[in-house]
Enzyme design. Sequence first.
Site, PDB file in Angstrom:
ATOM      1  N   GLY A 119       0.093   3.951  21.298  1.00  0.00           N
ATOM      2  CA  GLY A 119       0.525   2.555  21.428  1.00  0.00           C
ATOM      3  C   GLY A 119      -0.080   1.686  20.344  1.00  0.00           C
ATOM      4  O   GLY A 119       0.454   0.624  20.031  1.00  0.00           O
TER       5      GLY A 119
ATOM      6  N   ARG B  65       0.814  -1.218   0.000  1.00  0.00           N
ATOM      7  CA  ARG B  65       0.000   0.000   0.000  1.00  0.00           C
ATOM      8  C   ARG B  65       0.849   1.270   0.000  1.00  0.00           C
ATOM      9  O   ARG B  65       0.492   2.274  -0.586  1.00  0.00           O
ATOM     10  CB  ARG B  65      -0.901  -0.007   1.239  1.00  0.00           C
ATOM     11  CG  ARG B  65      -2.265   0.577   1.047  1.00  0.00           C
ATOM     12  CD  ARG B  65      -3.069   0.416   2.325  1.00  0.00           C
ATOM     13  NE  ARG B  65      -2.201   0.479   3.508  1.00  0.00           N
ATOM     14  CZ  ARG B  65      -2.577   0.099   4.720  1.00  0.00           C
ATOM     15  NH1 ARG B  65      -3.776  -0.348   4.925  1.00  0.00           N
ATOM     16  NH2 ARG B  65      -1.747   0.182   5.736  1.00  0.00           N
TER      17      ARG B  65
ATOM     18  N   CYS C  23       6.968  -1.235  24.873  1.00  0.00           N
ATOM     19  CA  CYS C  23       7.103   0.131  25.385  1.00  0.00           C
ATOM     20  C   CYS C  23       6.926   0.237  26.902  1.00  0.00           C
ATOM     21  O   CYS C  23       7.719   0.886  27.585  1.00  0.00           O
ATOM     22  CB  CYS C  23       6.101   1.046  24.678  1.00  0.00           C
ATOM     23  SG  CYS C  23       4.446   0.342  24.532  1.00  0.00           S
TER      24      CYS C  23
ATOM     25  N   HIS D  72       3.424   7.118  27.862  1.00  0.00           N
ATOM     26  CA  HIS D  72       2.742   6.251  28.822  1.00  0.00           C
ATOM     27  C   HIS D  72       3.129   6.679  30.233  1.00  0.00           C
ATOM     28  O   HIS D  72       4.300   6.973  30.492  1.00  0.00           O
ATOM     29  CB  HIS D  72       3.200   4.796  28.660  1.00  0.00           C
ATOM     30  CG  HIS D  72       2.804   4.133  27.372  1.00  0.00           C
ATOM     31  ND1 HIS D  72       1.865   4.642  26.495  1.00  0.00           N
ATOM     32  CD2 HIS D  72       3.231   2.965  26.819  1.00  0.00           C
ATOM     33  CE1 HIS D  72       1.734   3.809  25.473  1.00  0.00           C
ATOM     34  NE2 HIS D  72       2.556   2.806  25.631  1.00  0.00           N
TER      35      HIS D  72
END
Lengths: 339, 339
Positions: A168, A44, A137, A246
């Site tokens: 995330g 794509r 992460c 986070h």
Amino acid sequence: MSSTQKGYRVAILGATGLVGRTMLDVLEERKFPVSEIVPLASSRSRGKEIVFDGRTFVTREPSKEVFAEVDIALFSAGAGASHEWARIAAEAGAVVIDNSSAFRMDPDVPLVVPEVNPEAIFDEDGRPEMIIANPNCSTIQMVVVLKPLHDRYRLRRVVVSTYQSVTGKGKAGRDALEAELAGTVPESFTHVHQIAFNAIPHIDVFQENGYTKEELKMVNETRKIMGDDSLSVSPTTVRIPVYGGHGESLNIEFEEDFSVDDVRELLSKAPGVIVQDNPSANLYPMPLSSYEKDEVFVGRIRRDLWHPKTLNMWVVADNLRKGAATNAVQIAEQLIGRL
Amino acid sequence: MSSTQKGYRVAILGATGLVGRTMLDVLEERKFPVSEIVPLASSRSRGKEIVFDGRTFVTREPSKEVFAEVDIALFSAGAGASHEWARIAAEAGAVVIDNSSAFRMDPDVPLVVPEVNPEAIFDEDGRPEMIIANPNCSTIQMVVVLKPLHDRYRLRRVVVSTYQSVTGKGKAGRDALEAELAGTVPESFTHVHQIAFNAIPHIDVFQENGYTKEELKMVNETRKIMGDDSLSVSPTTVRIPVYGGHGESLNIEFEEDFSVDDVRELLSKAPGVIVQDNPSANLYPMPLSSYEKDEVFVGRIRRDLWHPKTLNMWVVADNLRKGAATNAVQIAEQLIGRL
């Protein structure tokens, strides 16, 4: 390459994704010695142009031949693409640094946070492992602060609750929040439920034992990175409508006692850590203030009011940076002069 | 009043605020026997009309004379107003149910969650105390789920991290988020920092020991409500950009061991608790699904992976409802027939 060359040929699989683009930013900002960028992407996105350091590179299809032309391949196109291409790339001679979960718990693949276990990048003869896994992460930012504390006081137990950014889930996760805030009702929710104005205690897939895969990553990856299978991590992971990073609320029990001042001092000297802990100036880590930063921020450092040898703290890092792209580039930096 | 009267005269101090208006909704929904509503408010809001059960009442100024006319006074206008008016109202003969922090830790004032310690509403002669304190929102939803577990397994220790709605700061807290999302840059931030897309580990004022007042409320109020000064609560409270309710991630250590099935069964029968715990159907409590509900929702019930006799769970309740207005009205319901 020899050290006389100008730089390394670096492939990026998933170059048009949010982490892939952040990898390009971080390589450029940190002046990684790049002679050529080889952006690779799904069909794509092929033919798209990527600008790096003023030069334009066109996105190509991954192949054995392409990987034979590069020194380092940063992978961030999901576990499926990593399973498909990592071994091919490694056999073609590229050192693969894989940001997916594909190989993290593979006993033959090192799982590396450079502040914690940089030695795992190389075999006993000092040659780099050909596939190196980048941790999840949530795990990365936690182990960066746990490591210096573990070395000094020995960890006994960690209870952690996360406050995780929509990024995330990559660009789709960010777009979903923006669309919901704009009033668009989606066909299906990217975050399982509406994330705008909500908190969802469900990241990745639920397992038999009632924990999610995200939670078990924090348990198992922490043990592997720290090289200690006795570490006890008790996680709850929650998605919230934030950008920039986070958050993690940690309650940490040690074998040895500590003073809060010593902990603050220790962390302020720890590699990759910035202490932001001045409540009277309203200073503590936050997702927004961690945005586009490469470090892990820690604050709200205080003794548990009742439980001995136990500490509370609050940790934030940009999940696209230290939680993904920056950590991968830091691993690549360890390879400089050793390929 | 005698039981032959049609209902009680109920004053609401702070009737135009977010909690005050929710109190009116809850009184009406729960068909509390009201003969007259006496809305009281700061000078700014005086003369405003309040509609209750199809009847219109005009907001008045608080005074000794006004309180002498009512049976019950629900206070939700901040600690300052409570300090100013609660004793005057009580002396004038109104039972004050105070939603502020003014009297919560006063040893002469009961702090009540009706599912936990309804007996504290009355003195040893069975007469209602004239001032009854409504606990902090974060505390209420936690003790409602802790109480049945404490009775069965004895709590040893609770580590709690909160995910708190902007409506914890009332209408101003909600308006601030909306204005920030609309791109308005305020003169000063209602939540200390930008709350849109952010998580702020700072609710109420920091104390010498590094904890905030909000966190210490969870420690001290829990002990008072549960009547057990040995309970050890270790809290971290965080504001996030959500509506509808506060979330809490709890790690709970018991004296006695349990089975998760027994815990689920126990909680499903506990008053005021609704278990939402079916991960395979993506069912767990969330702020959005708790909005305008009177119950406390609990899910993600699972055993700590490593620590014995320890449980993780996730608890959500509408902070304006069970965390404030509903709990106050439930206290008032205990007074029916006993004034």
